[in-house]
Motif scaffolding. Structure first.
Motif, PDB file in Angstrom:
ATOM      1  N   ARG A   1     -11.985   5.007   8.827  1.00 23.11           N
ATOM      2  CA  ARG A   1     -12.659   3.757   9.150  1.00 23.11           C
ATOM      3  C   ARG A   1     -12.708   2.801   7.963  1.00 23.11           C
ATOM      4  NH1 ARG A   1     -18.162   4.797  12.121  1.00 23.11           N
ATOM      5  NH2 ARG A   1     -17.801   2.661  12.841  1.00 23.11           N
ATOM      6  N   ALA A   2     -12.829   3.307   6.747  1.00 21.29           N
ATOM      7  CA  ALA A   2     -12.862   2.410   5.589  1.00 21.29           C
ATOM      8  C   ALA A   2     -11.524   1.710   5.401  1.00 21.29           C
ATOM      9  CB  ALA A   2     -13.240   3.183   4.331  1.00 21.29           C
ATOM     10  N   ALA A   3     -10.442   2.396   5.735  1.00 14.01           N
ATOM     11  CA  ALA A   3      -9.112   1.794   5.594  1.00 14.01           C
ATOM     12  C   ALA A   3      -8.910   0.633   6.549  1.00 14.01           C
ATOM     13  CB  ALA A   3      -8.039   2.856   5.829  1.00 14.01           C
ATOM     14  N   GLN A   4      -9.717   0.563   7.600  1.00 14.69           N
ATOM     15  CA  GLN A   4      -9.591  -0.498   8.605  1.00 14.69           C
ATOM     16  C   GLN A   4     -10.511  -1.687   8.325  1.00 14.69           C
ATOM     17  OE1 GLN A   4     -10.383   1.393  12.399  1.00 14.69           O
ATOM     18  NE2 GLN A   4      -9.283   3.221  11.746  1.00 14.69           N
ATOM     19  N   LEU A   5     -11.258  -1.640   7.231  1.00  8.40           N
ATOM     20  CA  LEU A   5     -12.230  -2.694   6.961  1.00  8.40           C
ATOM     21  C   LEU A   5     -11.591  -4.070   6.814  1.00  8.40           C
ATOM     22  CD1 LEU A   5     -14.588  -0.904   4.405  1.00  8.40           C
ATOM     23  CD2 LEU A   5     -15.163  -1.609   6.735  1.00  8.40           C
ATOM     24  N   HIS A   6     -10.413  -4.102   6.187  1.00  7.66           N
ATOM     25  CA  HIS A   6      -9.751  -5.388   5.916  1.00  7.66           C
ATOM     26  C   HIS A   6      -8.267  -5.112   5.667  1.00  7.66           C
ATOM     27  CE1 HIS A   6      -8.736  -9.206   3.934  1.00  7.66           C
ATOM     28  NE2 HIS A   6      -9.851  -9.694   4.461  1.00  7.66           N
ATOM     29  N   PRO A   7      -7.370  -6.003   6.120  1.00 10.36           N
ATOM     30  CA  PRO A   7      -5.925  -5.788   5.911  1.00 10.36           C
ATOM     31  C   PRO A   7      -5.535  -5.671   4.444  1.00 10.36           C
ATOM     32  CG  PRO A   7      -6.300  -7.504   7.543  1.00 10.36           C
ATOM     33  CD  PRO A   7      -7.636  -7.192   6.952  1.00 10.36           C
ATOM     34  N   ALA A   8      -6.350  -6.218   3.544  1.00 13.56           N
ATOM     35  CA  ALA A   8      -6.015  -6.180   2.116  1.00 13.56           C
ATOM     36  C   ALA A   8      -5.933  -4.757   1.582  1.00 13.56           C
ATOM     37  CB  ALA A   8      -7.052  -6.970   1.317  1.00 13.56           C
ATOM     38  N   ILE A   9      -6.666  -3.838   2.183  1.00  6.68           N
ATOM     39  CA  ILE A   9      -6.670  -2.453   1.688  1.00  6.68           C
ATOM     40  C   ILE A   9      -5.301  -1.820   1.908  1.00  6.68           C
ATOM     41  CG2 ILE A   9      -7.681  -0.165   1.976  1.00  6.68           C
ATOM     42  CD1 ILE A   9     -10.301  -1.550   2.754  1.00  6.68           C
ATOM     43  N   ALA A  10      -4.809  -1.872   3.140  1.00  7.28           N
ATOM     44  CA  ALA A  10      -3.497  -1.280   3.437  1.00  7.28           C
ATOM     45  C   ALA A  10      -2.381  -2.028   2.715  1.00  7.28           C
ATOM     46  CB  ALA A  10      -3.250  -1.283   4.940  1.00  7.28           C
ATOM     47  N   SER A  11      -2.488  -3.356   2.607  1.00 10.46           N
ATOM     48  CA  SER A  11      -1.448  -4.144   1.922  1.00 10.46           C
ATOM     49  C   SER A  11      -1.353  -3.764   0.457  1.00 10.46           C
ATOM     50  CB  SER A  11      -1.755  -5.640   2.064  1.00 10.46           C
ATOM     51  OG  SER A  11      -1.674  -6.050   3.408  1.00 10.46           O
ATOM     52  N   ALA A  12      -2.496  -3.604  -0.191  1.00 10.40           N
ATOM     53  CA  ALA A  12      -2.494  -3.230  -1.603  1.00 10.40           C
ATOM     54  C   ALA A  12      -1.969  -1.812  -1.793  1.00 10.40           C
ATOM     55  CB  ALA A  12      -3.894  -3.358  -2.178  1.00 10.40           C
ATOM     56  N   MET A  13      -2.294  -0.927  -0.862  1.00  9.32           N
ATOM     57  CA  MET A  13      -1.783   0.435  -0.945  1.00  9.32           C
ATOM     58  C   MET A  13      -0.265   0.439  -0.803  1.00  9.32           C
ATOM     59  SD  MET A  13      -2.767   3.764   1.345  1.00  9.32           S
ATOM     60  CE  MET A  13      -1.812   5.300   1.179  1.00  9.32           C
ATOM     61  N   ARG A  14       0.235  -0.290   0.183  1.00  8.18           N
ATOM     62  CA  ARG A  14       1.681  -0.371   0.408  1.00  8.18           C
ATOM     63  C   ARG A  14       2.390  -0.908  -0.828  1.00  8.18           C
ATOM     64  NH1 ARG A  14       5.745   1.868   2.618  1.00  8.18           N
ATOM     65  NH2 ARG A  14       6.057   1.975   0.380  1.00  8.18           N
ATOM     66  N   ALA A  15       1.819  -1.933  -1.460  1.00 10.57           N
ATOM     67  CA  ALA A  15       2.439  -2.542  -2.633  1.00 10.57           C
ATOM     68  C   ALA A  15       2.464  -1.596  -3.824  1.00 10.57           C
ATOM     69  CB  ALA A  15       1.698  -3.826  -3.003  1.00 10.57           C
ATOM     70  N   ALA A  16       1.537  -0.640  -3.861  1.00  6.75           N
ATOM     71  CA  ALA A  16       1.457   0.297  -4.981  1.00  6.75           C
ATOM     72  C   ALA A  16       2.332   1.533  -4.788  1.00  6.75           C
ATOM     73  CB  ALA A  16       0.007   0.714  -5.203  1.00  6.75           C
ATOM     74  N   LEU A  17       2.957   1.657  -3.608  1.00  3.67           N
ATOM     75  CA  LEU A  17       3.826   2.801  -3.337  1.00  3.67           C
ATOM     76  C   LEU A  17       5.291   2.404  -3.483  1.00  3.67           C
ATOM     77  CD1 LEU A  17       2.099   4.242  -0.113  1.00  3.67           C
ATOM     78  CD2 LEU A  17       1.934   5.129  -2.456  1.00  3.67           C
ATOM     79  N   PRO A  18       6.163   3.335  -3.794  1.00  4.42           N
ATOM     80  CA  PRO A  18       7.599   3.033  -3.855  1.00  4.42           C
ATOM     81  C   PRO A  18       8.097   2.514  -2.502  1.00  4.42           C
ATOM     82  CG  PRO A  18       7.140   5.205  -4.796  1.00  4.42           C
ATOM     83  CD  PRO A  18       5.881   4.752  -4.134  1.00  4.42           C
ATOM     84  N   VAL A  19       9.012   1.566  -2.531  1.00  4.09           N
ATOM     85  CA  VAL A  19       9.519   0.993  -1.282  1.00  4.09           C
ATOM     86  C   VAL A  19      10.236   2.043  -0.443  1.00  4.09           C
ATOM     87  CG1 VAL A  19       9.693  -1.332  -2.212  1.00  4.09           C
ATOM     88  CG2 VAL A  19      11.622   0.226  -2.463  1.00  4.09           C
TER      89      VAL A  19
END
Length: 326
Positions: free
Chosen positions: A267-285
């Protein structure tokens, strides 16, 4: 995926799944065909509460409320419950649920909540689950069924990126600014949202909240942070750093066990799109990442009803050896 044997099993066979976290405890009933026939939620709980008399009483009260709601719908034949903080060493939990639901203790399986959440996303060996609820953890169950983890050490030690961490970071920044410029909170949308949820801007209210409320209640303060993120750069920064913390958990498992698909849930991961976007940006493509709405209580219910169906088939075979027990 879970499959169900094609037999003429009584359609009244029900399996109960429970997903207990710090914020809430969700439950679901599954029928013999795997379909969810009912679900609901009660207060949150943790297996760690079993270490005190008051905690045990609170857990019993929550289980009693849940059992009453379940039995009003039907009698489950088996239970699978995933509890946050469960370490595999408390038989009292299973016995409590069994007694409340009029079952044998052998029909109640208790495990860690992340074990159930993982199986809601992957078969063993397939990928990594990063789960952000009140706390945070990354999990991998290998092909042999062995559970591997990164994080999930508890909110007092870490659990970066979880709801509690987001709430604590927000209050920390708000009160640091107040130290430097008293009254500055009035120019901060995040501070206004947080103080509105706390009931006021006086330090005594923040102090009583952080040091008097349970971890689930504190975690819910992250809702106010997320609600102000589009208007307050500091709130947005906290959510982006939460995503980076969650990426760190995934990368810890990748470094130990190799690249695999990653699912972000909780549920915390769904709080705001910025959370998943920042996680994606920090992972290898090259690393596949998917965000999903986890429903581990439903996965647990399907596992439970499968066990109930198997038990009924074996019972029928014992009574009538001519039936096929497979």
């Amino acid at each position: 995926m879970i499959s169900f044997p094609a037999t003429n099993i009584d359609t009244a066979v029900l399996g109960l799944g429970i997903d207990a976290g710090g914020t809430q405890t969700r439950w679901a009933l599954a029928g013999a065909d795997g379909a969810i026939v009912a679900d609901g939620a009660v207060e949150g709980l943790s297996a760690l509460q079993m270490s005190s008399e008051a905690g045990r009483a609170a857990v019993h009260a929550t289980f009693a409320k849940l059992s009453q709601a379940v039995l009003a719908i039907g009698q489950p034949r088996a239970v699978v419950a995933g509890l946050t903080g469960f370490g595999g060493d408390d038989v009292t939990l299973a016995q409590t649920l069994a007694t409340l639901l009029a079952l044998d203790a052998v029909d109640v399986t208790i495990c860690n909540d992340i074990d159930i959440a993982y199986r809601d996303s992957f078969e063993p060996g397939e990928g990594y689950l990063v789960y952000a609820g009140t706390g945070s953890i990354a999990a991998w169950i290998d092909a042999d069924g062995v559970f591997h983890r990164a994080g999930g050490r508890g909110v007092l030690l870490d659990d970066g990126g979880g709801g509690y961490w987001i709430a604590r970071e927000a209050l920390r920044h708000i009160w640091r600014r107040e130290d430097e410029a008293p009254g500055s909170w009035q120019g901060s949308p995040m501070a206004e949202a947080v103080f509105a949820q706390l009931g006021g801007s006086d330090w005594s209210l923040s102090r009583a909240f952080m040091y008097g409320q349970d971890r689930g209640a504190i975690g819910r303060l992250a809702l106010a942070v997320a609600a102000s993120a589009d208007a307050d750069p500091l709130a947005l920064d906290i959510l982006q750093r939460a995503g980076q913390e969650l990426a760190r958990l995934a990368l810890a498992l990748v470094s130990r066990h190799g690249p695999r698909p990653v699912v972000l849930a909780g549920r915390a991961a769904q709080l705001h799109p910025a959370i998943a976007s920042a996680m994606r940006a920090a992972l290898p493509v090259s690393l596949t990442m998917e965000q999903k709405v986890a429903r581990p209580h439903e996965a647990a219910a399907r596992i439970a009803v499968k066990a109930a169906v198997k038990k009924q088939v074996k019972t029928e075979h014992f009574i009538n050896p001519n039936t096929d027990p497979s």
